[in-house]
Design a protein around this motif. Structure first.
Motif, short mmCIF file in Angstrom:
data_model
loop_
_atom_site.label_atom_id
_atom_site.label_comp_id
_atom_site.label_asym_id
_atom_site.label_seq_id
_atom_site.Cartn_x
_atom_site.Cartn_y
_atom_site.Cartn_z
N HIS A 57 -56.89 -2.18 19.03
CA HIS A 57 -57.25 -3.59 19.09
C HIS A 57 -58.78 -3.65 19.10
N GLU A 60 -61.21 -4.26 22.15
CA GLU A 60 -60.98 -3.54 23.41
C GLU A 60 -61.94 -2.34 23.47
N ARG A 99 -59.42 -8.69 18.07
CA ARG A 99 -58.26 -7.84 18.32
C ARG A 99 -57.60 -7.41 17.01
N HIS A 142 -56.63 1.35 25.82
CA HIS A 142 -56.61 -0.11 25.65
C HIS A 142 -57.27 -0.81 26.84
N THR A 143 -57.47 -2.13 26.70
CA THR A 143 -57.89 -2.97 27.84
C THR A 143 -56.97 -4.19 27.83
ZN LIG Z 1 -54.68 -3.28 23.28
#
Ligand SMILES: [Zn+2]
Length: 342
Positions: A57, A60, A99, A142-143
């Protein structure tokens, strides 16, 4: 016996070599090439092949910094096997601070993709063919989504013993036994027999120092568990707790939010999480926890529309107060830990 070259994106990487390569994905209508930068570190000694990826994404960013710090870290040396670092999988998402892919698709819903597909499909296909298919293990960083923060946590298929052992080695207090989403990288990787840990920490478009440090330590801890790096000075280790499920608490009214609880807080059934008020001063509603658990995700905008997700709570079978205490210790330890900067 000599170790065979690793053929990746049309390049050959020999045992003992460290190489930065760019893997071509597609020709764009701007008459430019779309390519993904990859950093490969190979030891002379045989061992597992592992990828660490970030920015699937594109907004992130903590994972981008986790990989950058790993590459810079003087004490970090791969002593067996092969490590493939992909700091920005969705390069164009990073460029657009979005994203999504330029074709508005979510890359993590575009696997396995196809070499003749749309841009997202081609990137997914390249990532599977050139990266994942070589790897025994992968860590995908990820975040939370935009305006949402996640407590540092590992999500994985914890029913699988080997995956569970690696998730425990990562060293964050909260592990989430997560279902696999359709067309995700994780689903596609399972089909190629690559075991995947998904690390979540912090918020999109922001650096979160504790989440970054927890991520750097986590990756090194997993590689040490696999015998690929020598164990470094040990941080205080945390007993990981497994949550088998979690739920989002949604807003029961529209209005202005005042949060009463933060990430990592322990809540009981009925604990007030936030108040929702009108702009003219009255309190409309108090949002409460529906079950006892730990807050692992939180919406940060202090404005809410009825029905929107506000707090993500993980439910554990162990006593919640032990977990909350370990989370606090982790945060305090990592705030003062300079070892990830050396
Ligand atoms: Zn993500």
């Amino acid at each position: 016996m000599a170790i065979a070259d690793l053929e990746i994106g049309g390049f050959a990487v020999k045992a003992g070599q460290t190489r930065q390569i760019r893997i071509a994905v597609a020709k764009l209508y701007t008459d430019t090439e779309f390519s993904v930068p990859v950093h490969v570190i190979r030891s002379r000694k045989p061992g597992p092949t592992v990828f660490v990826s970030a920015a699937v994404h594109g907004d992130e960013l903590n994972g981008v910094e986790i990989i950058r710090r790993l590459i810079k870290l003087k004490s970090f040396k791969v002593s067996a096997g092969t490590l493939i670092l992909v700091p920005m999988v969705n390069v164009y998402g990073v460029l657009n601070q979005s994203r999504y892919m330029p074709d508005r698709r979510d890359l993590n819903r575009s696997f396995p993709g196809s070499a003749k597909g749309s841009l997202a499909g081609r990137l997914a296909d390249m990532f599977l063919t050139e990266i994942v298919s070589h790897c025994d293990y992968g860590i995908d960083l990820h975040t939370g989504a935009i305006h949402r923060s996640n407590l540092p946590q590992v999500r994985a298929n914890l029913q699988d013993k080997e995956t569970l052992a690696l998730a425990q080695a990562f060293g964050v207090p909260v592990l989430l036994n997560a279902n696999i989403r359709d067309n995700s990288l994780r689903q596609a990787a399972v089909e190629s027999n690559t075991r995947i840990l998904l690390y979540e920490g912090g918020e999109a478009l922001r650096f979160d120092e504790v989440a970054i440090r927890a991520g750097v330590h986590g990756v090194v801890n997993v590689l040490a568990q696999l015998g690929m790096v020598r164990s470094r000075r040990k941080l205080k280790s945390f007993t990981p707790y497994i949550a088998n499920n979690s739920a989002w608490i949604r807003a029961s009214a529209s209005g202005i939010v005042n949060s009463l609880q933060q990430l990592g807080d322990q809540v009981e059934k009925g604990t007030p999480l936030a108040t929702i008020g009108s702009p003219l001063g009255e309190t409309i509603e108090t949002v409460r926890a529906t079950r006892s658990g730990i807050i692992i995700g939180k919406q940060n905008i202090p404005l809410i529309q009825e029905g929107e997700a506000m707090f993500h709570i993980a439910f554990f079978s162990e006593p919640d107060d032990d977990i909350a205490e370990d989370i606090e210790t982790m945060q305090e330890t990592l705030q003062t830990d300079e070892s990830v900067l050396e």
